[in-house]
Design a protein around this motif. Structure first.
Motif, PDB file in Angstrom:
ATOM      1  N   CYS A  49     -85.712  69.090 -24.384  1.00 60.55           N
ATOM      2  CA  CYS A  49     -87.123  68.630 -24.396  1.00 60.55           C
ATOM      3  C   CYS A  49     -87.695  68.121 -25.534  1.00 60.55           C
ATOM      4  O   CYS A  49     -88.660  67.506 -26.014  1.00 60.55           O
ATOM      5  N   THR A  50     -87.109  68.907 -26.894  1.00 58.68           N
ATOM      6  CA  THR A  50     -87.481  68.584 -28.082  1.00 58.68           C
ATOM      7  C   THR A  50     -86.855  67.178 -28.664  1.00 58.68           C
ATOM      8  O   THR A  50     -87.351  66.708 -29.694  1.00 58.68           O
ATOM      9  N   ASP A  51     -86.264  66.582 -27.877  1.00 60.61           N
ATOM     10  CA  ASP A  51     -85.430  65.292 -28.273  1.00 60.61           C
ATOM     11  C   ASP A  51     -86.164  64.057 -27.381  1.00 60.61           C
ATOM     12  O   ASP A  51     -85.475  63.171 -27.440  1.00 60.61           O
ATOM     13  N   ARG A  52     -87.048  64.297 -26.869  1.00 59.92           N
ATOM     14  CA  ARG A  52     -87.841  63.217 -26.150  1.00 59.92           C
ATOM     15  C   ARG A  52     -88.368  62.407 -27.033  1.00 59.92           C
ATOM     16  O   ARG A  52     -89.284  62.502 -28.053  1.00 59.92           O
ATOM     17  N   PRO A  53     -88.372  61.141 -26.580  1.00 63.97           N
ATOM     18  CA  PRO A  53     -88.903  60.068 -27.577  1.00 63.97           C
ATOM     19  C   PRO A  53     -90.477  59.970 -27.304  1.00 63.97           C
ATOM     20  O   PRO A  53     -91.055  60.648 -26.307  1.00 63.97           O
ATOM     21  N   PRO A  54     -91.136  59.853 -28.418  1.00 56.99           N
ATOM     22  CA  PRO A  54     -92.724  59.705 -28.313  1.00 56.99           C
ATOM     23  C   PRO A  54     -93.302  58.814 -27.200  1.00 56.99           C
ATOM     24  O   PRO A  54     -92.514  57.650 -26.771  1.00 56.99           O
ATOM     25  N   ALA A  55     -94.371  58.804 -26.465  1.00 64.43           N
ATOM     26  CA  ALA A  55     -94.855  58.044 -25.549  1.00 64.43           C
ATOM     27  C   ALA A  55     -96.257  57.744 -25.772  1.00 64.43           C
ATOM     28  O   ALA A  55     -96.933  58.904 -26.309  1.00 64.43           O
ATOM     29  N   MET A  56     -96.894  56.762 -25.418  1.00 65.90           N
ATOM     30  CA  MET A  56     -98.346  56.309 -25.512  1.00 65.90           C
ATOM     31  C   MET A  56     -99.237  57.146 -24.701  1.00 65.90           C
ATOM     32  O   MET A  56    -100.237  57.604 -24.875  1.00 65.90           O
ATOM     33  N   SER A  57     -98.501  57.337 -23.380  1.00 66.76           N
ATOM     34  CA  SER A  57     -99.303  58.186 -22.356  1.00 66.76           C
ATOM     35  C   SER A  57     -98.107  58.681 -21.530  1.00 66.76           C
ATOM     36  O   SER A  57     -96.984  58.317 -21.324  1.00 66.76           O
ATOM     37  N   GLY A  58     -98.641  59.986 -20.912  1.00 59.94           N
ATOM     38  CA  GLY A  58     -97.404  60.640 -20.130  1.00 59.94           C
ATOM     39  C   GLY A  58     -96.376  61.202 -21.036  1.00 59.94           C
ATOM     40  O   GLY A  58     -96.426  61.318 -22.108  1.00 59.94           O
ATOM     41  N   VAL A  59     -95.081  61.327 -20.516  1.00 60.08           N
ATOM     42  CA  VAL A  59     -94.135  61.830 -21.149  1.00 60.08           C
ATOM     43  C   VAL A  59     -92.878  60.758 -20.849  1.00 60.08           C
ATOM     44  O   VAL A  59     -92.628  60.555 -19.667  1.00 60.08           O
ATOM     45  N   MET A  60     -91.959  60.696 -21.663  1.00 62.84           N
ATOM     46  CA  MET A  60     -90.640  60.228 -21.645  1.00 62.84           C
ATOM     47  C   MET A  60     -89.640  60.917 -21.148  1.00 62.84           C
ATOM     48  O   MET A  60     -89.734  62.211 -21.259  1.00 62.84           O
ATOM     49  N   SER A  61     -88.619  60.607 -20.548  1.00 60.37           N
ATOM     50  CA  SER A  61     -87.314  61.243 -20.074  1.00 60.37           C
ATOM     51  C   SER A  61     -86.507  61.583 -21.365  1.00 60.37           C
ATOM     52  O   SER A  61     -86.552  60.826 -22.174  1.00 60.37           O
ATOM     53  N   ILE A  62     -85.743  62.649 -21.008  1.00 58.21           N
ATOM     54  CA  ILE A  62     -84.818  62.800 -22.007  1.00 58.21           C
ATOM     55  C   ILE A  62     -83.642  61.924 -22.173  1.00 58.21           C
ATOM     56  O   ILE A  62     -83.236  61.597 -21.020  1.00 58.21           O
ATOM     57  N   PRO A  63     -83.639  61.480 -23.272  1.00 56.79           N
ATOM     58  CA  PRO A  63     -82.503  60.262 -23.275  1.00 56.79           C
ATOM     59  C   PRO A  63     -80.898  60.835 -23.108  1.00 56.79           C
ATOM     60  O   PRO A  63     -80.808  62.139 -23.416  1.00 56.79           O
ATOM     61  N   PHE A  64     -80.048  59.785 -22.558  1.00 54.00           N
ATOM     62  CA  PHE A  64     -78.806  60.246 -22.225  1.00 54.00           C
ATOM     63  C   PHE A  64     -77.963  60.750 -23.678  1.00 54.00           C
ATOM     64  O   PHE A  64     -77.293  61.695 -23.702  1.00 54.00           O
ATOM     65  N   SER A  65     -78.619  59.920 -24.719  1.00 51.24           N
ATOM     66  CA  SER A  65     -77.934  60.218 -25.864  1.00 51.24           C
ATOM     67  C   SER A  65     -78.004  61.878 -26.519  1.00 51.24           C
ATOM     68  O   SER A  65     -77.221  62.175 -27.040  1.00 51.24           O
ATOM     69  N   ALA A  66     -79.241  62.239 -25.991  1.00 49.05           N
ATOM     70  CA  ALA A  66     -79.657  63.717 -26.557  1.00 49.05           C
ATOM     71  C   ALA A  66     -78.677  64.581 -25.762  1.00 49.05           C
ATOM     72  O   ALA A  66     -78.180  65.582 -26.261  1.00 49.05           O
ATOM     73  N   ILE A  67     -78.619  64.427 -24.307  1.00 46.29           N
ATOM     74  CA  ILE A  67     -77.540  65.215 -23.423  1.00 46.29           C
ATOM     75  C   ILE A  67     -76.343  65.313 -23.896  1.00 46.29           C
ATOM     76  O   ILE A  67     -75.651  65.908 -23.945  1.00 46.29           O
ATOM     77  N   ASN A  68     -75.843  63.877 -24.351  1.00 46.72           N
ATOM     78  CA  ASN A  68     -74.271  63.742 -24.971  1.00 46.72           C
ATOM     79  C   ASN A  68     -74.098  64.291 -26.075  1.00 46.72           C
ATOM     80  O   ASN A  68     -73.085  64.881 -26.018  1.00 46.72           O
ATOM     81  N   ASN A  69     -75.236  64.393 -26.823  1.00 47.32           N
ATOM     82  CA  ASN A  69     -74.919  64.878 -28.178  1.00 47.32           C
ATOM     83  C   ASN A  69     -74.860  66.625 -28.344  1.00 47.32           C
ATOM     84  O   ASN A  69     -74.320  67.332 -28.644  1.00 47.32           O
TER      85      ASN A  69
END
Length: 92
Positions: A23-43
């Motif tokens: 969850c600490t790797d989420r990209p910033p969002a203007m509103s709401g919350v973005m999903s965790i990127p695949f690249s974060a899970i892969n790393n």
């Protein structure tokens, strides 16, 4: 945060911990919350040498939790927005 997490079956605690860390790797969002990127899970998987079916399990369980959190946050955001809209209405 979610008030009460559901009880997990034995052996699934790892995926909850992985989710919280990712969850600490989420990209910033203007509103709401973005999903965790695949690249974060892969790393994360690469760092812990998780491969094959174990990687697919990790990806699946992180995505399920992530989807639930994103939907929950969006519902809360919409509810708060609705409350704010009602407060700002002018009745004639």
């Amino acid at each position: 945060a979610i008030e009460k997490w559901p009880e997990l079956q034995p052996g699934l605690e790892f995926y909850k911990e992985a989710f919280h860390e990712l969850c600490t790797d989420r990209p910033p969002a203007m509103s709401g919350v973005m999903s965790i990127p695949f690249s974060a899970i892969n790393n994360y998987a690469r760092a812990y040498r998780i491969t094959g079916e174990d990687f697919e399990d990790l990806r699946y369980f992180v995505r399920i939790q992530d989807q639930a959190l994103v939907e929950w946050k969006e519902e809360r955001r919409q509810a708060e927005k609705g409350t704010q809209d009602k407060k700002g209405q002018v009745n004639f």
